[in-house]
Design a protein around this motif. Structure first.
Motif, PDB file in Angstrom:
ATOM      1  N   GLY A  75      19.126  12.100   4.096  1.00 33.49           N
ATOM      2  CA  GLY A  75      18.319  12.034   2.879  1.00 33.49           C
ATOM      3  C   GLY A  75      17.206  11.035   3.044  1.00 33.49           C
ATOM      4  O   GLY A  75      16.566  10.948   4.093  1.00 33.49           O
ATOM      5  N   GLY A  76      17.039  10.240   2.013  1.00 31.66           N
ATOM      6  CA  GLY A  76      16.007   9.222   2.044  1.00 31.66           C
ATOM      7  C   GLY A  76      16.503   7.935   2.679  1.00 31.66           C
ATOM      8  O   GLY A  76      17.616   7.851   3.220  1.00 31.66           O
ATOM      9  N   VAL A 129       2.951   5.056   0.204  1.00 29.16           N
ATOM     10  CA  VAL A 129       2.478   5.794   1.384  1.00 29.16           C
ATOM     11  C   VAL A 129       1.284   5.076   2.020  1.00 29.16           C
ATOM     12  O   VAL A 129       1.152   5.021   3.246  1.00 29.16           O
ATOM     13  CB  VAL A 129       2.124   7.255   1.013  1.00 29.16           C
ATOM     14  CG1 VAL A 129       1.495   7.979   2.192  1.00 29.16           C
ATOM     15  CG2 VAL A 129       3.375   7.994   0.535  1.00 29.16           C
ATOM     16  N   LEU A 130       0.436   4.464   1.191  1.00 27.25           N
ATOM     17  CA  LEU A 130      -0.740   3.752   1.705  1.00 27.25           C
ATOM     18  C   LEU A 130      -0.404   2.415   2.368  1.00 27.25           C
ATOM     19  O   LEU A 130      -1.284   1.765   2.934  1.00 27.25           O
ATOM     20  CB  LEU A 130      -1.762   3.555   0.585  1.00 27.25           C
ATOM     21  CG  LEU A 130      -2.462   4.843   0.133  1.00 27.25           C
ATOM     22  CD1 LEU A 130      -3.339   4.582  -1.087  1.00 27.25           C
ATOM     23  CD2 LEU A 130      -3.265   5.447   1.267  1.00 27.25           C
ATOM     24  N   LEU A 131       0.876   2.025   2.335  1.00 28.44           N
ATOM     25  CA  LEU A 131       1.291   0.838   3.085  1.00 28.44           C
ATOM     26  C   LEU A 131       1.194   1.092   4.596  1.00 28.44           C
ATOM     27  O   LEU A 131       0.963   0.171   5.372  1.00 28.44           O
ATOM     28  CB  LEU A 131       2.733   0.450   2.734  1.00 28.44           C
ATOM     29  CG  LEU A 131       2.983  -0.115   1.348  1.00 28.44           C
ATOM     30  CD1 LEU A 131       4.482  -0.269   1.110  1.00 28.44           C
ATOM     31  CD2 LEU A 131       2.273  -1.448   1.160  1.00 28.44           C
ATOM     32  N   LYS A 132       1.365   2.343   4.992  1.00 31.07           N
ATOM     33  CA  LYS A 132       1.313   2.682   6.426  1.00 31.07           C
ATOM     34  C   LYS A 132      -0.023   2.310   7.061  1.00 31.07           C
ATOM     35  O   LYS A 132      -0.044   1.648   8.104  1.00 31.07           O
ATOM     36  CB  LYS A 132       1.620   4.167   6.641  1.00 31.07           C
ATOM     37  CG  LYS A 132       3.095   4.484   6.539  1.00 31.07           C
ATOM     38  CD  LYS A 132       3.382   5.962   6.669  1.00 31.07           C
ATOM     39  CE  LYS A 132       3.166   6.425   8.080  1.00 31.07           C
ATOM     40  NZ  LYS A 132       3.618   7.811   8.300  1.00 31.07           N
ATOM     41  N   PRO A 133      -1.162   2.693   6.470  1.00 27.61           N
ATOM     42  CA  PRO A 133      -2.429   2.298   7.101  1.00 27.61           C
ATOM     43  C   PRO A 133      -2.660   0.789   7.095  1.00 27.61           C
ATOM     44  O   PRO A 133      -3.276   0.262   8.026  1.00 27.61           O
ATOM     45  CB  PRO A 133      -3.500   3.027   6.289  1.00 27.61           C
ATOM     46  CG  PRO A 133      -2.833   3.789   5.236  1.00 27.61           C
ATOM     47  CD  PRO A 133      -1.362   3.648   5.387  1.00 27.61           C
ATOM     48  N   LYS A 134      -2.158   0.085   6.073  1.00 22.26           N
ATOM     49  CA  LYS A 134      -2.304  -1.381   6.060  1.00 22.26           C
ATOM     50  C   LYS A 134      -1.618  -1.997   7.266  1.00 22.26           C
ATOM     51  O   LYS A 134      -2.170  -2.871   7.940  1.00 22.26           O
ATOM     52  CB  LYS A 134      -1.694  -1.977   4.788  1.00 22.26           C
ATOM     53  CG  LYS A 134      -2.572  -1.906   3.595  1.00 22.26           C
ATOM     54  CD  LYS A 134      -1.974  -2.665   2.436  1.00 22.26           C
ATOM     55  CE  LYS A 134      -2.865  -2.445   1.243  1.00 22.26           C
ATOM     56  NZ  LYS A 134      -2.919  -3.453   0.294  1.00 22.26           N
ATOM     57  N   LEU A 135      -0.402  -1.546   7.524  1.00 25.65           N
ATOM     58  CA  LEU A 135       0.347  -2.090   8.647  1.00 25.65           C
ATOM     59  C   LEU A 135      -0.243  -1.620   9.978  1.00 25.65           C
ATOM     60  O   LEU A 135      -0.275  -2.379  10.947  1.00 25.65           O
ATOM     61  CB  LEU A 135       1.821  -1.695   8.539  1.00 25.65           C
ATOM     62  CG  LEU A 135       2.802  -2.513   9.339  1.00 25.65           C
ATOM     63  CD1 LEU A 135       2.625  -4.006   9.089  1.00 25.65           C
ATOM     64  CD2 LEU A 135       4.225  -2.107   9.024  1.00 25.65           C
ATOM     65  N   ALA A 136      -0.734  -0.399  10.017  1.00 23.41           N
ATOM     66  CA  ALA A 136      -1.374   0.115  11.239  1.00 23.41           C
ATOM     67  C   ALA A 136      -2.610  -0.724  11.580  1.00 23.41           C
ATOM     68  O   ALA A 136      -2.869  -1.014  12.756  1.00 23.41           O
ATOM     69  CB  ALA A 136      -1.765   1.580  11.066  1.00 23.41           C
ATOM     70  N   TYR A 137      -3.342  -1.129  10.554  1.00 23.36           N
ATOM     71  CA  TYR A 137      -4.517  -1.977  10.772  1.00 23.36           C
ATOM     72  C   TYR A 137      -4.098  -3.322  11.372  1.00 23.36           C
ATOM     73  O   TYR A 137      -4.707  -3.811  12.318  1.00 23.36           O
ATOM     74  CB  TYR A 137      -5.261  -2.186   9.441  1.00 23.36           C
ATOM     75  CG  TYR A 137      -6.457  -3.097   9.558  1.00 23.36           C
ATOM     76  CD1 TYR A 137      -7.624  -2.673  10.191  1.00 23.36           C
ATOM     77  CD2 TYR A 137      -6.425  -4.390   9.052  1.00 23.36           C
ATOM     78  CE1 TYR A 137      -8.727  -3.515  10.312  1.00 23.36           C
ATOM     79  CE2 TYR A 137      -7.512  -5.233   9.162  1.00 23.36           C
ATOM     80  CZ  TYR A 137      -8.659  -4.798   9.795  1.00 23.36           C
ATOM     81  OH  TYR A 137      -9.744  -5.630   9.918  1.00 23.36           O
ATOM     82  N   LYS A 155      10.509   7.854   4.831  1.00 22.59           N
ATOM     83  CA  LYS A 155      11.782   8.222   4.202  1.00 22.59           C
ATOM     84  C   LYS A 155      11.889   7.736   2.751  1.00 22.59           C
ATOM     85  O   LYS A 155      12.938   7.841   2.139  1.00 22.59           O
ATOM     86  CB  LYS A 155      12.954   7.639   5.004  1.00 22.59           C
ATOM     87  CG  LYS A 155      13.172   8.273   6.352  1.00 22.59           C
ATOM     88  CD  LYS A 155      13.805   9.630   6.204  1.00 22.59           C
ATOM     89  CE  LYS A 155      14.182  10.197   7.558  1.00 22.59           C
ATOM     90  NZ  LYS A 155      14.983  11.413   7.414  1.00 22.59           N
ATOM     91  N   VAL A 156      10.802   7.187   2.213  1.00 24.19           N
ATOM     92  CA  VAL A 156      10.823   6.684   0.839  1.00 24.19           C
ATOM     93  C   VAL A 156      10.312   7.777  -0.104  1.00 24.19           C
ATOM     94  O   VAL A 156       9.136   8.136  -0.074  1.00 24.19           O
ATOM     95  CB  VAL A 156       9.978   5.389   0.703  1.00 24.19           C
ATOM     96  CG1 VAL A 156       9.906   4.942  -0.755  1.00 24.19           C
ATOM     97  CG2 VAL A 156      10.552   4.288   1.571  1.00 24.19           C
ATOM     98  N   HIS A 157      11.251   8.287  -0.938  1.00 25.91           N
ATOM     99  CA  HIS A 157      10.900   9.350  -1.882  1.00 25.91           C
ATOM    100  C   HIS A 157      11.412   9.063  -3.297  1.00 25.91           C
ATOM    101  O   HIS A 157      11.287   9.911  -4.173  1.00 25.91           O
ATOM    102  CB  HIS A 157      11.473  10.690  -1.413  1.00 25.91           C
ATOM    103  CG  HIS A 157      11.033  11.063  -0.036  1.00 25.91           C
ATOM    104  ND1 HIS A 157       9.750  11.476   0.256  1.00 25.91           N
ATOM    105  CD2 HIS A 157      11.701  11.053   1.147  1.00 25.91           C
ATOM    106  CE1 HIS A 157       9.651  11.715   1.557  1.00 25.91           C
ATOM    107  NE2 HIS A 157      10.813  11.466   2.115  1.00 25.91           N
ATOM    108  N   SER A 158      12.038   7.905  -3.474  1.00 27.59           N
ATOM    109  CA  SER A 158      12.599   7.566  -4.780  1.00 27.59           C
ATOM    110  C   SER A 158      12.645   6.051  -4.959  1.00 27.59           C
ATOM    111  O   SER A 158      12.386   5.295  -4.009  1.00 27.59           O
ATOM    112  CB  SER A 158      14.020   8.125  -4.900  1.00 27.59           C
ATOM    113  OG  SER A 158      14.895   7.411  -4.032  1.00 27.59           O
ATOM    114  N   LYS A 159      12.999   5.640  -6.152  1.00 34.22           N
ATOM    115  CA  LYS A 159      13.131   4.216  -6.455  1.00 34.22           C
ATOM    116  C   LYS A 159      14.210   3.583  -5.566  1.00 34.22           C
ATOM    117  O   LYS A 159      14.020   2.488  -5.046  1.00 34.22           O
ATOM    118  CB  LYS A 159      13.482   4.051  -7.937  1.00 34.22           C
ATOM    119  CG  LYS A 159      13.522   2.628  -8.413  1.00 34.22           C
ATOM    120  CD  LYS A 159      13.754   2.577  -9.923  1.00 34.22           C
ATOM    121  CE  LYS A 159      13.715   1.155 -10.419  1.00 34.22           C
ATOM    122  NZ  LYS A 159      13.812   1.082 -11.886  1.00 34.22           N
TER     123      LYS A 159
END
Length: 160
Positions: A46-47, A104-112, A133-137
Motif C-alpha cells: 500500500g502506501g 509531491v513538490l518536495l521531490k524537486p526541492k530535494l533533487a535541487y 508512496k504518500v497518498h494519505s494523511k
C-alpha cells in the motif's frame, strides 16, 4: 677478490591507494543501506503507512550515521525540513488533499539540494521513493517519522 653479487629483481606490486579503498568501502556501505531502504519502500503493498515502524527505525539507525560519514549537514536540507514542518502544520484540521500537491513538490526541492551537494544524493533517493508512496494523511505522517528518525540518528552520530 669479491665476487659480484647477483641482484635479484623483485617485481614490484603497484601501490594501493588506501584512500580510494576507503572511499569504495564507504560508498558500498552507503549504497547497501540506501538500496535496502529503497527496496523496502518499493516493496510496500500500500502506501508508506505500511512501512513497519520497527524497520523504519532500524533503517534510520543505519542511514543517519551513514549520512554523517558522507558529510551531510542539516543546513543543506533545511529548506526540505522546513517544507515538511510547514505541511505538517497545514495538515492539522485539514484533509490530505489540502497538501497533496505540495508533498509531491518536495521531490524537486530535494533533487535541487542533491544536485548542489553530493552528500544529499542518498537522502534524495530514499525520500523521493518515500514521497511516491504518500497518498494519505497516514502515509504523510509516516514520511515525517522517517525524516525525523533519519535526522535524529544523524545528529546522534555528531552530524551538524
Amino acid at each position: 677478490m669479491n665476487k659480484p653479487t647477483k641482484r635479484i629483481e623483485q617485481k614490484s606490486q603497484p601501490k594501493r591507494d588506501i584512500k580510494s579503498d576507503y572511499r569504495d568501502e564507504n560508498n558500498q556501505h552507503k549504497l547497501d543501506i540506501t538500496k535496502e531502504i529503497i527496496d523496502t519502500i518499493k516493496g510496500l503493498k500500500g502506501g508508506l503507512k505500511d512501512y513497519p515502524i520497527r524497520d523504519l527505525v532500524k533503517h534510520a539507525q543505519k542511514f543517519g550515521p551513514e549520512l554523517k560519514r558522507q558529510r551531510l549537514e542539516t543546513n543543506q536540507i533545511r529548506k526540505f525540513l522546513d517544507a515538511i514542518n510547514q505541511l505538517k502544520a497545514k495538515l492539522i484540521g485539514n484533509d490530505f488533499s489540502a497538501i497533496e500537491t505540495e508533498v509531491v513538490l518536495l521531490k524537486p526541492k530535494l533533487a535541487y539540494a542533491a544536485a548542489r551537494q553530493d552528500a544529499v544524493k542518498a537522502l534524495n533517493g530514499v525520500m523521493a521513493e518515500a514521497i511516491d508512496k504518500v497518498h494519505s494523511k497516514d502515509d504523510f505522517e509516516r514520511l515525517v517519522q522517517l525524516m525525523e528518525s533519519i535526522i535524529a540518528y544523524h545528529k546522534a552520530e555528531g552530524g551538524k
